[in-house]
Design an enzyme around this catalytic site. Sequence first.
Site, PDB file in Angstrom:
ATOM      1  CG  HIS A  67      -4.349  -3.022   8.742  1.00 40.36           C
ATOM      2  ND1 HIS A  67      -4.005  -2.120   7.750  1.00 40.36           N
ATOM      3  CD2 HIS A  67      -3.764  -4.194   8.387  1.00 40.36           C
ATOM      4  CE1 HIS A  67      -3.246  -2.725   6.853  1.00 40.36           C
ATOM      5  NE2 HIS A  67      -3.085  -3.984   7.210  1.00 40.36           N
ATOM      6  CG  ASN A  83      -1.281  -6.978   5.849  1.00 40.92           C
ATOM      7  OD1 ASN A  83      -1.930  -5.988   5.505  1.00 40.92           O
ATOM      8  ND2 ASN A  83      -0.618  -7.036   6.989  1.00 40.92           N
ATOM      9  CB  CYS A 108      -5.326  -0.979   4.854  1.00 41.57           C
ATOM     10  SG  CYS A 108      -6.492  -0.130   5.944  1.00 41.57           S
ATOM     11  CD  GLN A 142      -1.436  -0.016   3.658  1.00 42.54           C
ATOM     12  OE1 GLN A 142      -1.907  -1.094   3.973  1.00 42.54           O
ATOM     13  NE2 GLN A 142      -1.822   1.110   4.245  1.00 42.54           N
TER      14      GLN A 142
END
Length: 320
Positions: A263, A284, A151, A144
């Site tokens: 997150h 992630n 996120c 990111q």
Amino acid sequence: MASNFIRRLVVVLVMVACVWSSCIVARELRVLTSMKARHEEWMNLHERRYDNETEKARRFQIFKENVEFIESFNKAGDKPYQLGVNRFADMTLEEFRATHTGYVRPSDIPRAMGNESFAKKYSEDVPDSVDWISAGAVTPVKYQGQQCGSCWAFSAVAAVEGLTKIRTGRLISLSEQELIDCDTTNNGCYGGYMDRAFEFISREESFAVRIRGYETVPHNNEGYLRMAVAYQPVSVAIDSNSRALQHYAGGVFTGECGTQLNHGVAIVGYGTTDDGMDYWLVKNSWGTSWGEGGYIRMMRNIEDYRGLCGIAMQASFPVA
Ligand SMILES: *[C@@H]1O[C@H](CO)[C@@H](O)[C@H](O)[C@H]1NC(C)=O
Ligand SMILES: *[C@@H]1O[C@H](CO)[C@@H](O)[C@H](O)[C@H]1NC(C)=O
């Protein structure tokens, strides 16, 4: 006679003490020098540059503290996961959290689907394990960026990519940047909310794929969450305010973390390890040098109904 002996003894003791302490100083110097060399090596590996010497000294201090934390954690060896020196090793937890998260929940959140209607719609008869990566429904891990709280866009895109592959057989890497730039219901690099991203995608004719909307998994229930993940990758929010998470390198993560969601990530599977530990497989957006090639396995079916790091609190997925 006696006083002479004592005087000699004192001299010898002083000499021993001097040699001893200079040994300690020398050893500390060696440790410091090798830590400095490690920092330089790490800087080269991650192409890290600092503006000036003051900044470099400050970063070195943080790097050193993090490396010591990581090494003593691994040495203790009492957890089913390990830490490692990744690209975030010169950042404090506060800095990391401020620059690498971006989940912001609006106050007017829609209600989740009720338990019963959810259970009616989605089968409880789900496999023991699901892996959307090996099913080919997950694009490579992305990053990111160093200063962008986006996120939410990566979490939403991972879920939409998964649905698209499952529905059409085509795995298409979609553009987080389009969401960051164009979705004005969210705040780009200053944070956002996955459900709003799903709404944006469902309205936007120009977006590469079409979805009808999204559904929310009943809150605080890992059983329902598993039913959803058995159908497709699911967007979730977690509390990433954890030093162990910042430096996570592999294994089944068991905390420490709270439930202050900050997150957005995507669950792309679940399973059980050989030694019987249930886990969520999570994609992630911190690049591939973090975790297990950018993924993390997080403990599943914990006592707290909110799930580890609050993973079962706010889950949703797009529908075609
Ligand atoms: C050194 O760099 C840091 C970080 O960019 C900056 O905040 C600081 O003002 C700089 N100090 C000097 C003396 O230039
Ligand atoms: C849904 O299930 C959860 C956990 O089993 C329970 O705590 C909650 O009260 C249920 N909600 C409704 C509306 O039945």
